[in-house]
Design a protein around this motif. Structure first.
Motif, PDB file in Angstrom:
ATOM      1  N   GLY A   1      58.950  35.301  53.058  1.00 11.42           N
ATOM      2  CA  GLY A   1      57.484  35.666  53.120  1.00 11.42           C
ATOM      3  C   GLY A   1      56.829  35.494  51.787  1.00 11.42           C
ATOM      4  N   LYS A   2      57.360  35.115  51.071  1.00 11.46           N
ATOM      5  CA  LYS A   2      56.677  34.714  49.573  1.00 11.46           C
ATOM      6  C   LYS A   2      55.495  33.898  49.716  1.00 11.46           C
ATOM      7  CE  LYS A   2      59.961  33.229  47.006  1.00 11.46           C
ATOM      8  NZ  LYS A   2      61.151  33.172  47.941  1.00 11.46           N
ATOM      9  N   SER A   3      55.716  32.614  49.981  1.00 12.10           N
ATOM     10  CA  SER A   3      54.750  31.648  50.206  1.00 12.10           C
ATOM     11  C   SER A   3      53.654  31.875  51.250  1.00 12.10           C
ATOM     12  CB  SER A   3      55.422  30.221  50.359  1.00 12.10           C
ATOM     13  OG  SER A   3      56.445  29.868  49.627  1.00 12.10           O
ATOM     14  N   SER A   4      53.973  32.826  52.237  1.00 16.48           N
ATOM     15  CA  SER A   4      52.979  33.142  53.181  1.00 16.48           C
ATOM     16  C   SER A   4      52.097  34.302  52.673  1.00 16.48           C
ATOM     17  CB  SER A   4      53.824  33.711  54.733  1.00 16.48           C
ATOM     18  OG  SER A   4      54.476  32.872  55.176  1.00 16.48           O
ATOM     19  N   LEU A   5      52.603  35.319  51.984  1.00 19.31           N
ATOM     20  CA  LEU A   5      51.945  36.205  51.286  1.00 19.31           C
ATOM     21  C   LEU A   5      50.883  35.475  49.984  1.00 19.31           C
ATOM     22  CD1 LEU A   5      51.606  39.069  50.717  1.00 19.31           C
ATOM     23  CD2 LEU A   5      52.910  38.979  48.833  1.00 19.31           C
ATOM     24  N   LEU A   6      51.593  34.311  49.537  1.00 18.14           N
ATOM     25  CA  LEU A   6      50.600  33.700  48.611  1.00 18.14           C
ATOM     26  C   LEU A   6      49.400  32.886  49.104  1.00 18.14           C
ATOM     27  CD1 LEU A   6      50.857  33.472  45.325  1.00 18.14           C
ATOM     28  CD2 LEU A   6      51.367  30.970  45.863  1.00 18.14           C
ATOM     29  N   ALA A   7      49.711  32.421  50.350  1.00 21.19           N
ATOM     30  CA  ALA A   7      48.698  31.623  51.124  1.00 21.19           C
ATOM     31  C   ALA A   7      47.590  32.643  51.620  1.00 21.19           C
ATOM     32  CB  ALA A   7      49.162  30.982  52.272  1.00 21.19           C
TER      33      ALA A   7
END
Length: 240
Positions: free
Chosen positions: A44-50
């Motif tokens: 979920g790292k990239s989703s959180l950053l988005a």
């Protein structure tokens, strides 16, 4: 200003079911500090950053810069791309984003890639040349200002991208996997550069990474697993 993610959830449709990419995450990154968000692929790292970058609207919760709500679902709408002109202006003026691939414009020099940010604000690029040169100097690349991306190493291109993200004096800096294409020594240098510039500019910075070995200079580390926050460091405030 501080960056705050307040009970952020992001749910995507997946055929007849759904996938929860971010699950009730609350996190505060104080101004002038760097928080590393760690986790395996798919955590979920990239989703959180988005969501933090206002590139994606959360299903629930909100993102704040200082006291200003900058990303939240409107009227219970489903999560999706935040494409409004207001969101674009917000990213241009208040949020600096460094993507995993530097995404420099190949036909422009390093200096011109930075000056382009002024053009996007409707200002003459040459009016901010001193700022661009100052940032290239800060990342150790003033001597290659006239070179194009194809003439630079991977680490140099990443540093140009970091400098470009800081051109408009952002309050928030978001950096996605900056060391993924670099060896360990260059990866350490990039993280040290990000944390130094964060302290100098007062930005609230999130670095998404899988490479914990490069993170000696960050202020806090948090871990994501299956979209949920499972740990927090001293400088980041994680709330249940």
């Amino acid at each position: 200003m501080d960056l705050t993610l307040d009970h952020v959830t992001l749910v995507y449709p997946d055929g007849e079911s759904t996938v929860t990419a971010v699950d009730d995450v609350s996190l505060t990154v104080p101004a002038g500090t760097t928080t590393a968000v760690l986790g395996p692929s798919g955590s979920g790292k990239s989703s959180l950053l988005a969501v933090a970058a206002t590139l994606t609207t959360p299903t629930a919760g909100q993102v704040r810069i200082g006291d200003d709500v900058v990303n939240a679902p409107a009227g219970g709408a489903a999560a999706g791309s935040a494409v409004s002109s207001d969101a674009a202006r917000l990213r241009r003026d208040r949020i600096g984003i460094v993507f995993q691939q530097p995404q420099l414009i190949a036909s422009l020099t390093a200096l011109e890639n930075l000056e382009l940010m002024s053009h996007l604000r409707g200002e003459r690029p040459s009016a901010h040349r001193d700022r661009a040169l100052e940032l290239l100097d800060a990342v150790g690349l003033r001597d290659v200002a006239a070179k194009r991306p194809g003439q630079l190493s991977g680490g140099q291109r990443q540093r140009v991208a970091i400098a470009r993200a800081l051109m408009n004096h952002p309050e928030v800096l978001l950096v996605d996997e900056p060391t993924s294409a670099l060896d360990h020594a260059r990866g350490v240098q990039i993280i040290e550069l990000v944390t130094r510039l964060t302290r100098e500019t007062g930005a609230a910075t999130i670095v998404v990474t899988h490479d914990e070995a490069t993170l000696d200079t960050v202020d806090a580390r948090v871990h994501l697993a299956d979209g949920r926050l499972v740990g927090a460091g001293e400088a980041a405030v994680a709330r249940a």
